[in-house]
Motif scaffolding. Structure first.
Motif: not given
Length: 394
Positions: A33-40, A224-239
């Motif tokens: 009924r009331k959940s929060t997605v912290a990682l997707a 490498r850098i994993a860029v995250m936004r809104d509980a999701r992985l957006v981009d990943i590559d070398t710096a």
């Protein structure tokens, strides 16, 4: 695609498991009924000896990913593996991971030696080995002469070094660092950043996962850098690649504060393009199509990513200079950031001028973009997990 890496040996090809694997890991708090997605649907693999930074704003899911790996939270979906071993449901103590947090988490009543020895005792290391390993860990972080002090007798930077020594004393194959410099002042952060770079060299076989919202830390430390936004992985590559050729508008703006100028592709030849930005024609880099990157067809919409430090302020009389107006000027010590408007360009943009400038709002200046002016990225952010989808297929 298998999650294992392969290496050639004298006897043939040998599979080598990554040190860390997240396979479609999700973490949800609350009930239906009331959940929060912290990682997707989080996918990531980190090789032994590799440092990966999880970079993103508060609430992006980066600390949740680290907690899922450490065992502090249990995933609601997916699998976590360490060196091929499924640890999804194991307790933190059974994972053999070194963890460093921003609050140091030292026992105030224990001296430095005993703080570092605590983890060794918890792992049932033989008593006659503990002293040697404590000394070894403290020497590694430059704290060998502080073994008899209490935490309150140390500075913030010294306490963080002790926390790192405690994590290293168990000789972990995986080291997790959750905003380890966030509680330090600016000068101490710079000093500790250099020490962490040296630590990486001293631990060539240790996989590190480094959580931060500070892009300078990520660029300085990460392979490498994993860029995250809104509980999701957006981009990943070398710096380097993420800085030079960001795949999304979010990464471009979050990593380096790039200008994003709406543009239209007019012509492409290889990785070079001509684009129009409002009434102006500029040359741009056009990365080859790939995951998350379109085929740059003529008349396609795009965003032109231009780094502020590459925009030059020149005399109005200089040849080919565009006439700009200063909207605001903010001195930041090493540079002054100018917000500019240029007739024929539909959005304001920024330029970083070295040092202090006397320019102020309303002044007219000459503006020159570099050649090429920047790199093309898609006009809107796509599927936030597109980069992740190619990262792991277990």
């Amino acid at each position: 695609m298998s999650s294992a890496l392969t290496t050639s040996t004298a006897t043939g090809t040998e599979a080598v498991e990554p040190a860390i694997v997240f396979d479609r890991v999700g973490v949800t708090y609350g009930n239906r009924r009331k959940s929060t997605v912290a990682l997707a649907d989080f996918n990531l693999r980190v090789a032994a000896g590799e440092t990966v930074a999880l970079l993103g704003p508060s609430g992006s899911g980066k600390s949740t990913a680290l907690k899922a790996l450490a065992g502090f939270v249990r995933p609601t979906s997916g699998t976590v593996r360490l060196a091929g071993r499924d640890v999804t449901n194991l307790s933190p103590a059974k994972r053999g991971i070194g963890v460093v947090v921003q609050s140091y988490a030292l026992f105030p009543h224990m001296r430095v030696h005993d703080n570092v020895a605590f983890g060794l005792k918890a792992h049932h290391v033989p008593r006659n080995e503990i002293g040697t390993r404590v000394t070894e860990a403290l020497e590694m972080v430059g704290m060998g002469s502080y073994a008899k002090r209490l935490p309150r007798e140390l500075s913030g930077g010294q306490q963080q070094r002790v926390a790192i020594a405690r994590a290293l004393a168990i000789r972990p194959g995986v080291l997790l660092l959750d905003e380890p410099l966030a509680a330090l002042d600016a000068q101490l952060r710079q000093s500790m950043l250099g020490e962490l770079q040296q630590l990486r060299k001293a631990l060539p076989d240790t996989a590190m996962l480094y959580v931060t919202h500070d892009q300078a830390e990520a660029l300085a430390l990460a392979d490498r850098i994993a860029v995250m936004r809104d509980a999701r992985l957006v981009d990943i590559d070398t710096a380097h690649n993420l800085w030079q050729q960001p795949a999304t508008d979010f990464t471009a703006s979050f990593l380096g504060g790039a200008n994003l100028l709406p543009s239209t592709v007019k012509h492409v030849s290889g990785t070079a393009a001509l684009v129009t930005v409002g009434e102006h024609t500029l040359r741009a880099e056009a990365p080859r199509p790939g995951v998350g990157r379109p085929d740059w067809a003529p008349d396609a919409d795009a965003m032109l990513c231009v780094r502020p430090h590459t925009v030059r302020i020149v005399p109005l009389t200089e040849r080919d200079a565009l006439r700009g107006t200063v909207v605001t000027a903010v001195w930041k010590g090493a540079a002054t950031r100018l917000h500019l408007s240029v007739p024929g360009i539909p959005v304001e943009f920024t330029a970083d001028v070295p040092g202090h400038t006397e320019l102020s709002a309303g002044d007219n200046v000459g503006v020159k973009f570099p050649d090429p002016a920047g790199v093309l990225i898609p006009p809107v952010i796509g599927n936030a997990s597109a980069a992740a989808d190619s990262e792991v297929r277990a």
